[in-house]
Scaffold this motif. Sequence first.
Motif, PDB file in Angstrom:
ATOM      1  N   THR A   1       0.744  -1.168  -0.114  1.00 11.74           N
ATOM      2  CA  THR A   1      -0.057   0.014   0.149  1.00 11.74           C
ATOM      3  C   THR A   1       1.075   1.380  -0.275  1.00 11.74           C
ATOM      4  OG1 THR A   1      -1.965  -1.349   1.408  1.00 11.74           O
ATOM      5  CG2 THR A   1      -1.620   1.161   1.401  1.00 11.74           C
ATOM      6  N   LEU A   2       0.440   1.857  -1.026  1.00 15.88           N
ATOM      7  CA  LEU A   2       0.997   3.182  -0.862  1.00 15.88           C
ATOM      8  C   LEU A   2       0.445   4.112   0.371  1.00 15.88           C
ATOM      9  CD1 LEU A   2       3.539   3.966  -3.297  1.00 15.88           C
ATOM     10  CD2 LEU A   2       2.176   2.153  -3.615  1.00 15.88           C
ATOM     11  N   SER A   3       1.485   3.994   0.449  1.00 13.15           N
ATOM     12  CA  SER A   3       1.184   4.839   1.649  1.00 13.15           C
ATOM     13  C   SER A   3       2.104   6.931   2.207  1.00 13.15           C
ATOM     14  CB  SER A   3       2.232   4.700   3.436  1.00 13.15           C
ATOM     15  OG  SER A   3       1.797   5.455   4.698  1.00 13.15           O
ATOM     16  N   SER A   4       2.656   7.119   3.587  1.00 13.64           N
ATOM     17  CA  SER A   4       3.741   8.483   2.544  1.00 13.64           C
ATOM     18  C   SER A   4       4.526   8.629   4.018  1.00 13.64           C
ATOM     19  CB  SER A   4       3.086   9.013   2.266  1.00 13.64           C
ATOM     20  OG  SER A   4       3.723  10.816   2.000  1.00 13.64           O
ATOM     21  N   GLN A   5       5.604   9.228   3.876  1.00 14.87           N
ATOM     22  CA  GLN A   5       6.873   9.401   5.465  1.00 14.87           C
ATOM     23  C   GLN A   5       5.325  10.522   5.531  1.00 14.87           C
ATOM     24  OE1 GLN A   5      10.150  11.049   3.934  1.00 14.87           O
ATOM     25  NE2 GLN A   5      10.732  11.260   5.270  1.00 14.87           N
TER      26      GLN A   5
ATOM     27  N   ILE B   1       1.461 -11.507   2.884  1.00 14.12           N
ATOM     28  CA  ILE B   1       2.897 -10.131   3.307  1.00 14.12           C
ATOM     29  C   ILE B   1       2.284  -8.572   3.022  1.00 14.12           C
ATOM     30  CG2 ILE B   1       5.073  -9.458   2.968  1.00 14.12           C
ATOM     31  CD1 ILE B   1       5.721 -12.244   2.608  1.00 14.12           C
ATOM     32  N   LEU B   2       2.201  -8.222   4.483  1.00 13.69           N
ATOM     33  CA  LEU B   2       1.465  -6.472   4.258  1.00 13.69           C
ATOM     34  C   LEU B   2       2.642  -5.123   4.229  1.00 13.69           C
ATOM     35  CD1 LEU B   2      -1.898  -6.330   3.980  1.00 13.69           C
ATOM     36  CD2 LEU B   2      -1.058  -7.995   4.705  1.00 13.69           C
ATOM     37  N   LEU B   3       2.919  -4.907   2.963  1.00 11.91           N
ATOM     38  CA  LEU B   3       3.722  -3.554   3.643  1.00 11.91           C
ATOM     39  C   LEU B   3       3.129  -1.734   3.428  1.00 11.91           C
ATOM     40  CD1 LEU B   3       6.223  -4.917   0.704  1.00 11.91           C
ATOM     41  CD2 LEU B   3       5.852  -5.388   3.549  1.00 11.91           C
ATOM     42  N   ALA B   4       3.801  -1.031   4.380  1.00 19.04           N
ATOM     43  CA  ALA B   4       3.571  -0.142   3.908  1.00 19.04           C
ATOM     44  C   ALA B   4       4.499   0.860   3.163  1.00 19.04           C
ATOM     45  CB  ALA B   4       3.094   1.026   4.977  1.00 19.04           C
TER      46      ALA B   4
ATOM     47  N   PHE C   1       7.158  -0.145   7.429  1.00 16.81           N
ATOM     48  CA  PHE C   1       6.691   0.871   6.442  1.00 16.81           C
ATOM     49  C   PHE C   1       8.653   1.064   5.763  1.00 16.81           C
ATOM     50  CE2 PHE C   1       5.260   5.503   7.653  1.00 16.81           C
ATOM     51  CZ  PHE C   1       5.089   5.757   6.698  1.00 16.81           C
ATOM     52  N   ILE C   2       8.576   0.742   5.008  1.00 13.01           N
ATOM     53  CA  ILE C   2       9.086   1.028   3.826  1.00 13.01           C
ATOM     54  C   ILE C   2       9.677   2.003   2.736  1.00 13.01           C
ATOM     55  CG2 ILE C   2      11.616  -0.714   3.298  1.00 13.01           C
ATOM     56  CD1 ILE C   2      10.255  -2.588   4.135  1.00 13.01           C
ATOM     57  N   ALA C   3      10.517   3.226   2.887  1.00 10.43           N
ATOM     58  CA  ALA C   3      10.412   3.782   1.906  1.00 10.43           C
ATOM     59  C   ALA C   3      11.447   2.940   0.481  1.00 10.43           C
ATOM     60  CB  ALA C   3      11.452   5.214   2.598  1.00 10.43           C
ATOM     61  N   PHE C   4      11.234   3.631  -0.771  1.00 16.54           N
ATOM     62  CA  PHE C   4      11.644   2.931  -2.379  1.00 16.54           C
ATOM     63  C   PHE C   4      13.105   2.489  -2.227  1.00 16.54           C
ATOM     64  CE2 PHE C   4      13.694   6.288  -4.218  1.00 16.54           C
ATOM     65  CZ  PHE C   4      13.881   7.419  -3.049  1.00 16.54           C
ATOM     66  N   ASP C   5      14.100   3.772  -1.484  1.00 22.23           N
ATOM     67  CA  ASP C   5      15.319   3.120  -0.782  1.00 22.23           C
ATOM     68  C   ASP C   5      15.066   2.404   0.189  1.00 22.23           C
ATOM     69  OD1 ASP C   5      15.200   5.048   1.119  1.00 22.23           O
ATOM     70  OD2 ASP C   5      15.956   6.037   0.257  1.00 22.23           O
ATOM     71  N   GLY C   6      14.586   1.616   0.777  1.00 26.41           N
ATOM     72  CA  GLY C   6      14.988   0.519   1.836  1.00 26.41           C
ATOM     73  C   GLY C   6      14.804   0.652   2.846  1.00 26.41           C
ATOM     74  N   ARG C   7      14.705   2.387   2.953  1.00 21.77           N
ATOM     75  CA  ARG C   7      15.056   3.008   4.679  1.00 21.77           C
ATOM     76  C   ARG C   7      13.595   2.821   5.186  1.00 21.77           C
ATOM     77  NH1 ARG C   7      14.180   8.075   7.186  1.00 21.77           N
ATOM     78  NH2 ARG C   7      12.611   8.613   5.818  1.00 21.77           N
ATOM     79  N   ARG C   8      13.667   2.069   7.197  1.00 16.72           N
ATOM     80  CA  ARG C   8      12.603   1.813   7.263  1.00 16.72           C
ATOM     81  C   ARG C   8      12.132   3.675   8.011  1.00 16.72           C
ATOM     82  NH1 ARG C   8      11.058  -3.876   8.041  1.00 16.72           N
ATOM     83  NH2 ARG C   8      12.749  -4.541   6.174  1.00 16.72           N
ATOM     84  N   ILE C   9      11.023   3.526   7.702  1.00 13.47           N
ATOM     85  CA  ILE C   9      10.405   4.851   8.254  1.00 13.47           C
ATOM     86  C   ILE C   9       9.837   4.517   9.869  1.00 13.47           C
ATOM     87  CG2 ILE C   9       8.851   6.259   7.679  1.00 13.47           C
ATOM     88  CD1 ILE C   9       9.035   6.272   4.678  1.00 13.47           C
TER      89      ILE C   9
END
Length: 226
Positions: A129-133, A172-175, A216-224
Amino acid sequence: MPLVIVTGANRGIGLELARQYAADGWQVVATCRDTAKPGGLTDLANVEIQPLAVDSAAAIADFAASMKGRPVDLLINNAGIMGPDLSRQSKDGIDVAGWLETMRVNALSPILMTLALKENLVPGAKVATLSSQLGSLTENGSGGMYAYRASKAAVNMGIRSLAADLLEQGIILLALHPGWVQTDMGGPQAPVRIPDSVAGLRQVIAAAGPTDSGSFIAFDGRRIPW
Ligand SMILES: NC(=O)c1ccc[n+]([C@@H]2O[C@H](COP(=O)([O-])OP(=O)(O)OC[C@H]3O[C@@H](n4cnc5c(N)ncnc54)[C@H](OP(=O)(O)O)[C@@H]3O)[C@@H](O)[C@H]2O)c1
């Protein structure tokens, strides 16, 4: 051939997701709210276009019925809105109807979609799911965008609950945070190009395993942080 569903696929990040998965040999079901205006989807070969206005629970049920019996490997809840004019989701005023619509599209529809397609999801399937920072409570030091931020924080909570509840089914659920991207929503001054955001998102999705569910993960792999 694995099957991916992408919502809001007629432009922006959704269109590029459809393009890249199709180019990679996936079966792509690309949804858009008005199939008379499929935008860039008309240029893509091997993509099935389906109507879906995600702000309608009835439309989500109809879409799920149309998918009955088709195994789904990946559901991408991409459709989203920024919500009311930023001055109307700020300390200067609140657009009540606009706030509720933002919640409906950004927070409620990904949960309804996941539940409606639960029987289609194969063991090990992923729901991204496309969440946001901007939905991170920890990283909100600048204020503003109340409705948008609240909707993304709310969808994150729904994803955490679904991750726990669908663990047994192996889903597997991802934000995901796509970065600040050069789309209609992100604007031309955004630093991240659409293809780069989507390539990163696809890498994050592909690498995710059961222990990543509910992250909750960013497009560059960073955990938010939440
Ligand atoms: N761009 C960024 O910097 C950024 C940053 C963080 C998160 N995100 C998130 O990433 C996702 C995609 O953003 P984007 O930048 O690609 O946005 P965009 O360019 O504004 O595109 C949004 C897409 O969502 C669709 N949509 C909106 N409301 C819908 C509805 N009720 N039913 C069906 N489709 C609907 C739009 O369809 P129409 O053409 O019919 O309006 C369009 O296809 C969103 O969830 C957004 O919140 C974006």
